[in-house]
Design a protein around this motif. Sequence first.
Motif, PDB file in Angstrom:
ATOM      1  N   THR A 198       0.914  -1.240  -0.006  1.00 15.02           N
ATOM      2  CA  THR A 198      -0.058  -0.120   0.045  1.00 15.02           C
ATOM      3  C   THR A 198       0.836   1.139   0.055  1.00 15.02           C
ATOM      4  OG1 THR A 198      -0.373  -0.109   2.368  1.00 15.02           O
ATOM      5  CG2 THR A 198      -2.112  -1.054   1.071  1.00 15.02           C
ATOM      6  N   LEU A 199       1.921   1.315  -0.850  1.00  9.85           N
ATOM      7  CA  LEU A 199       2.664   2.398  -1.182  1.00  9.85           C
ATOM      8  C   LEU A 199       1.912   3.704  -1.628  1.00  9.85           C
ATOM      9  CD1 LEU A 199       6.060   1.167  -2.251  1.00  9.85           C
ATOM     10  CD2 LEU A 199       5.280   1.455   0.137  1.00  9.85           C
ATOM     11  N   GLN A 200       2.374   4.828  -1.525  1.00  6.41           N
ATOM     12  CA  GLN A 200       1.797   6.121  -1.956  1.00  6.41           C
ATOM     13  C   GLN A 200       3.002   6.640  -3.104  1.00  6.41           C
ATOM     14  OE1 GLN A 200      -0.804   7.325  -0.664  1.00  6.41           O
ATOM     15  NE2 GLN A 200      -0.733   5.254   0.390  1.00  6.41           N
ATOM     16  N   PRO A 201       2.155   7.602  -4.054  1.00 10.23           N
ATOM     17  CA  PRO A 201       3.280   7.916  -4.994  1.00 10.23           C
ATOM     18  C   PRO A 201       4.417   8.659  -4.730  1.00 10.23           C
ATOM     19  CG  PRO A 201       0.807   8.355  -5.406  1.00 10.23           C
ATOM     20  CD  PRO A 201       0.846   7.879  -4.176  1.00 10.23           C
ATOM     21  N   GLU A 202       4.307   9.401  -3.598  1.00 16.72           N
ATOM     22  CA  GLU A 202       5.784  10.036  -3.162  1.00 16.72           C
ATOM     23  C   GLU A 202       6.906   9.127  -2.518  1.00 16.72           C
ATOM     24  OE1 GLU A 202       2.712  10.447  -1.591  1.00 16.72           O
ATOM     25  OE2 GLU A 202       2.726  10.397   0.435  1.00 16.72           O
ATOM     26  N   ASP A 203       6.498   7.658  -2.438  1.00 23.00           N
ATOM     27  CA  ASP A 203       7.346   6.713  -2.128  1.00 23.00           C
ATOM     28  C   ASP A 203       8.293   6.341  -3.466  1.00 23.00           C
ATOM     29  OD1 ASP A 203       4.858   5.003  -0.284  1.00 23.00           O
ATOM     30  OD2 ASP A 203       6.598   6.518   0.269  1.00 23.00           O
ATOM     31  N   SER A 204       7.827   7.052  -4.530  1.00 24.97           N
ATOM     32  CA  SER A 204       8.633   6.621  -5.928  1.00 24.97           C
ATOM     33  C   SER A 204      10.063   7.385  -5.617  1.00 24.97           C
ATOM     34  CB  SER A 204       8.063   7.411  -7.017  1.00 24.97           C
ATOM     35  OG  SER A 204       6.714   6.751  -7.367  1.00 24.97           O
ATOM     36  N   ALA A 205      11.168   6.497  -5.697  1.00 24.68           N
ATOM     37  CA  ALA A 205      12.255   6.999  -5.693  1.00 24.68           C
ATOM     38  C   ALA A 205      13.530   5.793  -6.037  1.00 24.68           C
ATOM     39  CB  ALA A 205      12.726   7.126  -3.913  1.00 24.68           C
ATOM     40  N   LEU A 206      14.510   5.857  -5.610  1.00 26.25           N
ATOM     41  CA  LEU A 206      15.724   4.803  -6.074  1.00 26.25           C
ATOM     42  C   LEU A 206      15.971   4.498  -4.520  1.00 26.25           C
ATOM     43  CD1 LEU A 206      17.704   3.533  -8.088  1.00 26.25           C
ATOM     44  CD2 LEU A 206      19.516   5.249  -6.991  1.00 26.25           C
ATOM     45  N   TYR A 207      15.786   2.950  -4.463  1.00 25.32           N
ATOM     46  CA  TYR A 207      15.917   2.378  -3.122  1.00 25.32           C
ATOM     47  C   TYR A 207      17.366   1.686  -3.149  1.00 25.32           C
ATOM     48  CZ  TYR A 207      11.681   3.776  -1.517  1.00 25.32           C
ATOM     49  OH  TYR A 207      10.377   4.729  -1.283  1.00 25.32           O
ATOM     50  N   LEU A 208      18.381   2.154  -2.297  1.00 27.37           N
ATOM     51  CA  LEU A 208      19.829   1.539  -2.461  1.00 27.37           C
ATOM     52  C   LEU A 208      19.897   0.768  -1.093  1.00 27.37           C
ATOM     53  CD1 LEU A 208      21.576   4.861  -3.195  1.00 27.37           C
ATOM     54  CD2 LEU A 208      21.572   2.873  -4.582  1.00 27.37           C
ATOM     55  N   CYS A 209      20.620  -0.508  -1.396  1.00 30.40           N
ATOM     56  CA  CYS A 209      21.094  -1.310  -0.419  1.00 30.40           C
ATOM     57  C   CYS A 209      22.639  -1.104  -0.058  1.00 30.40           C
ATOM     58  CB  CYS A 209      20.798  -2.705  -0.538  1.00 30.40           C
ATOM     59  SG  CYS A 209      21.335  -3.940   0.472  1.00 30.40           S
ATOM     60  N   ALA A 210      23.065  -1.195   1.006  1.00 30.39           N
ATOM     61  CA  ALA A 210      24.404  -1.062   1.422  1.00 30.39           C
ATOM     62  C   ALA A 210      24.859  -2.274   2.218  1.00 30.39           C
ATOM     63  CB  ALA A 210      24.950   0.205   1.546  1.00 30.39           C
ATOM     64  N   SER A 211      26.055  -2.484   2.503  1.00 36.52           N
ATOM     65  CA  SER A 211      26.741  -3.465   3.282  1.00 36.52           C
ATOM     66  C   SER A 211      28.119  -2.872   4.033  1.00 36.52           C
ATOM     67  CB  SER A 211      26.848  -4.769   2.901  1.00 36.52           C
ATOM     68  OG  SER A 211      28.146  -4.848   2.126  1.00 36.52           O
ATOM     69  N   SER A 212      28.563  -3.199   5.178  1.00 41.13           N
ATOM     70  CA  SER A 212      29.751  -2.702   5.775  1.00 41.13           C
ATOM     71  C   SER A 212      30.156  -3.561   6.823  1.00 41.13           C
ATOM     72  CB  SER A 212      29.549  -1.155   6.328  1.00 41.13           C
ATOM     73  OG  SER A 212      28.941  -1.307   7.416  1.00 41.13           O
ATOM     74  N   GLN A 213      31.318  -3.292   7.438  1.00 44.43           N
ATOM     75  CA  GLN A 213      31.761  -3.973   8.575  1.00 44.43           C
ATOM     76  C   GLN A 213      30.607  -3.502   9.466  1.00 44.43           C
ATOM     77  OE1 GLN A 213      34.145  -6.045   8.620  1.00 44.43           O
ATOM     78  NE2 GLN A 213      34.695  -5.746   6.651  1.00 44.43           N
TER      79      GLN A 213
END
Lengths: 109, 114
Positions: B80-95
């Motif tokens: 049930t997302l909203q139009p304002e949730d449109s974006a680039l979703y980035l995943c990252a990892s680290s120590q």
Amino acid sequence: GQNIDQPTEMTATEGAIVQINCTYQTSGFNGLFWYQQHAGEAPTFLSYNVLDGLEEKGRFSSFLSRSKGYSYLLLKELQMKDSASYLCAVMDSNYQLIWGAGTKLIIKP
Amino acid sequence: ETGVTQTPRHLVMGMTNKKSLKCEQHLGHNAMYWYKQSAKKPLELMFVYNFKEQTENNSVPSRFSPECPNSSHLFLHLHTLQPEDSALYLCASSQPTNTVGEQFFGPGTRLTVL
């Protein structure tokens, strides 16, 4: 609050030098990072500074002044492939990265 | 595969749909992150996992639900997302999160909510 400021956009000419500035106010300081992000791609790590001074890596250098809350990324001998966004981020006392909005660098022939 | 991978790369969904984003890291890291990247805005940290335990939830709406079954995999369940949730979703990892070190990013999922 915590804040990172950097210019929204800069334009430079191929073969020239450009300096991208970053100023910060954060809760504590565990170093400052610069990342490069080409359009539609992942941000990639460029440099890390935790002590004052200049760090040089080939055509790219990064400078830090902790007393002034200031850093810059210096790009020399610009190439067309350097057209990208450059993100400044500071690691605060909780080891969390606080990000600037990025500087879009446009290189013209 | 090397580094951090994300699937799908692009996703278009309606507001009533349910979908999931997947992230996998092959770097032996113990911390994983979800970020939202909108045009001309700083990266917004959404969730942090350290050794599979969620350590950060930056006031993210409940329509985003993270899952971290092990240190190599991270999911973001969407409903049930909203139009304002449109974006680039980035995943990252680290120590681990209580150490100084760079984060390694995946290529992102470009999400469009209609």
